[in-house]
Enzyme design. Structure first.
Site, short mmCIF file in Angstrom:
data_model
loop_
_atom_site.label_atom_id
_atom_site.label_comp_id
_atom_site.label_asym_id
_atom_site.label_seq_id
_atom_site.Cartn_x
_atom_site.Cartn_y
_atom_site.Cartn_z
CB CYS A 115 -0.93 0.01 1.21
SG CYS A 115 -0.04 0.09 2.78
CB CYS A 151 4.57 -0.39 1.48
SG CYS A 151 3.56 -1.56 2.41
CB CYS A 174 51.61 -24.61 -19.20
SG CYS A 174 52.04 -22.99 -18.54
CB CYS A 214 48.47 -20.19 -19.50
SG CYS A 214 50.14 -19.98 -20.13
CG ASP A 273 10.70 26.93 -34.29
OD1 ASP A 273 10.91 28.14 -34.35
OD2 ASP A 273 11.39 26.07 -34.86
CG ASP A 331 14.11 22.09 -34.72
OD1 ASP A 331 14.51 22.75 -33.74
OD2 ASP A 331 14.38 22.38 -35.89
CG ASP A 343 13.21 25.69 -30.97
OD1 ASP A 343 13.38 26.87 -31.30
OD2 ASP A 343 12.88 24.81 -31.76
#
Length: 831
Positions: free
Chosen positions: A34, A37, A104, A107, A521, A720, A724
């Site tokens: 609720c 919470c 090996c 490695c 615009d 755009d 602006d």
């Protein structure tokens, strides 16, 4: 409003404005029931050092945490868990790497150590024979693992990854919740049904009124209340430990009170009036069990309805394919999309979805981009054109070079924006938030007062007092209040995304509903932003000849008007002779030589400076063209006026219809333009726009917005995004117009994904419709509690005989939150 990153309509280069958004982290939260919470979780997160603000949403069950200093996920999760809730651990993924250069066992050990040292890696196993490393990790990019191996002195490449997609994770979480809800409800309902039969038959059924039947009630009620309903007791206990209360508190108190009273009455009947004479007090085991059962039913229905709220996000997330066909060394290999990287070449066959953002390097096709733009018609694409992940390749085969993968695709960013919007709040919810914060303690107080009141009325009738006490506890529903706003916001923003309108949250949605003035615009918003040749007026020579000469000169210029004239000549198939010695005069025009003849093109004043006489008839024609929204240029050949050419930035096809729709909504429309007044007014008149702010410099557009706000108007500024940004930030609602990729990265309040203003009326109507649904939800939530509480307390009983048993009170409470969700889902039908 925040700054944004948008691409110019003339170029693909983005114009980037300084970002101001603070870093944030998104956390899933489990265990909330609720509004109380929500408040507890927000408080817990806000106390973590480095957290600036936390917003928690009950519908999406997620928290968005804004950070002012670095904070790791584990610290935030710990704070949530201390508050009594859970943050699910992120799922680990398995990645297989090809490792070269190992010789090996040492490695192998070195590579394993290097991989294990990467934060987030849970396990790393390296096989020398197959030269492969299998890594299990949480939220670790493949590139990070490869870098760790490379730094250890070996070569690595990704072979495969088994990573759950975002949609898979969502589906699994929801399926887990559904399984739990269904299991608990089935257990509760199975045991409550015979319990109700025994308790409510009142001896009419043989064997239901004896001691065995009463002990059977205890046996049936116990697993329902403390088994299927254990979540309510754990939730109530957790809240109590933190000094708070929530809906679980009400359910636990109500069901336990009914159970405890009944248990005492069953075991010690002599403790009650007339019990010593063998009169068995009334038992309320069925009430306690019914409370739990009906609340579990409500939770089951609520969870299923809530899943429908996020259908938009789920649909977007599910569009990205899991596999892709990568082209490497001339061979096509099928790989997981998680292994794709920027710069990879992928093959997209007909009928397949594009795996990530990119540009076509080979092939042509029509692509269905409706999931991004809302535009139903497929878009034709060819070499060099951009394509977006999740879009459907309808016809031809394509080879695409990737430019954005994973979370950096347009689809992923839009999905994130919609999800973030669904998790935001609207200002109208403030009253409900305040009420919800104190709701549970007030209800508990009212329940105690009810109990005390009925005991004062009849001290010998403990059972009635208990019944009223329990009914008050379980009829109160903070959930309906808490869900009223976020549910509608979630559906509204999701539906907007499906219609090509990205609304960035509850605040923007509510503010859009109040907009009464729209500033548009002109260039690139109301008009195409691409001038076109409209008129050629020739004197003493054929029209085509004059156009060819003018185009030859203009072909040497980079000015947009010059491009428009050249494009127009090419479209008409006019031959352009060679031009020589072309030069430009800033603010004046062009001069050059074509086939030995001296040509001058520009304004009347420029031609006058060249001693060219422009007669009154030509001046009148130029004025007529300007008054109709065109930009005229005068042409002289060998010092003699030869004619006029005119170009115009034409309105977009939908501009006039959009303005008419805005007027129908009662919205005042004004144009803001840097063009000269005559041209701007001509365009405005053609489109039906009442007011024009012309000759406004980019930095002056914000002042125009301020003027409108000073008039007391609620202003939406549409642009755009290139020049602006200050005006968009100054407006109550900033609306960005751009392509899918532009808008996905933008931080505008509202973004129109189709690249035009066609979706603007839809955005305003959606805001109004969503606000109406929110108001209806809040009204009925308040009315429900206002009527339900007195009825459950028995206040009307002395005059009307009306009363409400705990059984029906719990049923009403369970269905109230479901009704709010179903009410919000009506917005799914908005069109």
């Amino acid at each position: 409003m925040n700054p944004m990153t948008l691409a110019s309509p003339e170029t693909s280069s983005p114009t980037t404005l300084p970002p101001t958004e603070a870093p944030s982290m998104d956390l899933p939260i489990e265990g909330m029931t609720c509004s109380a919470c929500v408040t507890h979780v927000e408080r817990a997160l806000s106390k973590v050092p480095g957290v600036a603000k936390a917003e928690v949403n009950l519908v999406t069950k997620r928290a968005v945490v804004m950070l002012e200093a670095p904070v790791d996920r584990a610290t935030l999760a710990q704070a949530v868990e201390k508050a009594g809730y859970e943050v699910p651990a992120p799922q680990a993924s398995e990645v297989v790497l090809s490792v070269r250069g190992m010789t090996c066992a040492s490695c192998v050990g070195r590579v394993e150590k290097a991989l294990a040292a990467v934060p987030g890696v849970e396990a790393a196993t390296v096989n020398l024979a197959s030269e492969r490393a299998t890594v299990r990790a949480v939220d670790v990019p493949v590139a990070t693992l490869i870098a760790a191996v490379t730094e250890a002195g070996y070569e690595a490449a990704a072979l495969e990854a088994s990573k759950a997609s975002r949609s898979d994770v969502l589906a699994e979480a929801e399926a887990r919740e559904d399984r739990t809800n269904r299991r608990d409800f089935v257990v509760a309902a199975t045991l409550t049904a015979p319990l109700l039969v025994i308790a409510m038959s009142h001896g009419a059924i043989p064997g239901t009124d004896g001691p065995i039947a009463r002990w059977a009630q205890l046996a049936l009620a116990t697993p329902v209340i403390f088994g299927a309903g254990r979540r309510f007791f754990s939730g109530a206990w957790s809240a109590l430990r933190h000094g708070t209360a929530n809906m679980s508190t009400l359910v636990a108190l109500g069901s336990f009170a009914a159970f405890a009273y009944s248990l005492v009455a069953l075991v010690f009947p002599q403790a009650f009036p007339h019990g010593e004479h063998g009169v068995v007090p009334h038992l309320y085991f069925e009430a306690g069990a019914a409370i739990v059962t009906f609340v579990l039913l409500g939770k089951l229905l609520e969870a299923r309805a809530r899943r429908r709220l996020s259908d938009a996000v789920r649909g977007l997330v599910g569009l990205t394919p899991d596999r892709a066909h990568r082209l490497r060394d001339g061979k096509v290999e099928e790989v997981s999309v998680d292994l794709l990287a920027v710069g990879d070449l992928v093959v997209v066959r007909p009928g397949e979805r594009v795996p990530a953002d990119g540009a076509i390097v080979e092939g042509q096709s029509a692509l269905d981009e409706s999931m991004l733009t809302g535009e139903s018609l497929p878009v034709d694409k060819g070499e060099g054109d951009a394509v977006y992940g999740g879009t459907l390749n309808a016809s031809g085969a394509l080879t695409v070079r990737l430019t954005g993968v994973g979370e950096e695709t347009a689809l992923a960013r839009i999905a994130q924006a919609v999800e973030r919007a669904q998790g935001s709040r609207a200002p109208i919810a403030r009253l409900a938030d305040v009420v919800s914060a104190y709701f549970v303690p007030i209800v508990v107080g009212l329940a105690l007062l009810t109990f005390a009141g009925w005991m004062l009325v009849d001290p010998s009738d403990l059972s009635t007092a208990i019944e009223r006490f329990v009914a008050v506890l379980v009829i109160a529903c903070p959930c309906a209040l808490g869900l009223a706003t976020p549910a509608a916001v979630a559906v509204g923003t999701g539906r907007g995304a499906e219609l090509g309108v990205l609304i960035k949250g509850g605040v923007a949605l509510e503010t859009a509903s109040h907009v009464n003035t729209v500033l548009l615009d002109k260039t690139g918003t109301l008009t195409t932003g691409r001038p076109e040749l409209t008129d050629v007026v020739a004197r003493e020579m054929p029209r085509e000849a004059l156009l060819g000469i003018v185009a030859a000169i203009e072909s040497r210029s980079e000015h947009p008007i010059a491009h428009a004239i050249v494009r127009g000549a090419e479209a008409e198939g006019v031959t352009m002779p060679e031009a020589r010695d072309v030069s430009s005069v800033i603010g004046g025009g062009l001069v050059g030589t074509v086939e030995g003849r001296k040509v001058s093109i520009g304004t009347a004043r420029f031609l006058a400076s060249k001693d060219v006489v422009v007669d009154a008839e030509a001046e009148a024609e130029a004025e007529r063209l300007a008054s109709s929204g065109r930009t005229p240029s005068f042409v002289a050949i060998d010092g003699v006026f030869a004619g006029l050419v005119a170009v115009a930035d034409r309105p977009t096809p939908e501009a006039k219809e959009v303005v008419a729709k805005l007027h129908a909504l009662g919205v005042e429309v004004a144009m803001v333009s840097g063009d000269r007044k005559t041209t701007a007014e001509a365009i405005a008149k053609e489109l039906g726009i009442e007011r024009v702010h012309a000759e406004v410099l980019p930095e002056g557009k914000a002042d125009v917005v301020k003027q409108e706000r000073a008039r007391g108007r609620i202003v939406a500024m549409v642009g755009d995004g290139l020049n602006d940004a200050p005006a968009l930030a100054e407006a109550h609602v900033g609306v960005a117009v751009g392509s899918a990729t532009d808008v996905a990265a933008a931080a505008a309040d509202v973004a129109l994904l189709r690249g035009g203003i066609e979706g603007l009326p839809t955005a305003l109507r959606l805001g109004r419709r969503t606000l109406a649904v929110i108001r209806q939800n809040l009204f009925w939530a308040f009315v429900y509690n206002t009527i339900g509480l007195p009825l459950a307390a028995g206040l009307l009983y002395p005059w009307t005989g009306w009363q409400l048993s705990p059984l029906f009170a719990s049923a009403a409470m369970s269905l109230s939150s479901v009704s709010v969700l179903l009410s919000s889902l009506r917005l799914r039908r908005f069109a």
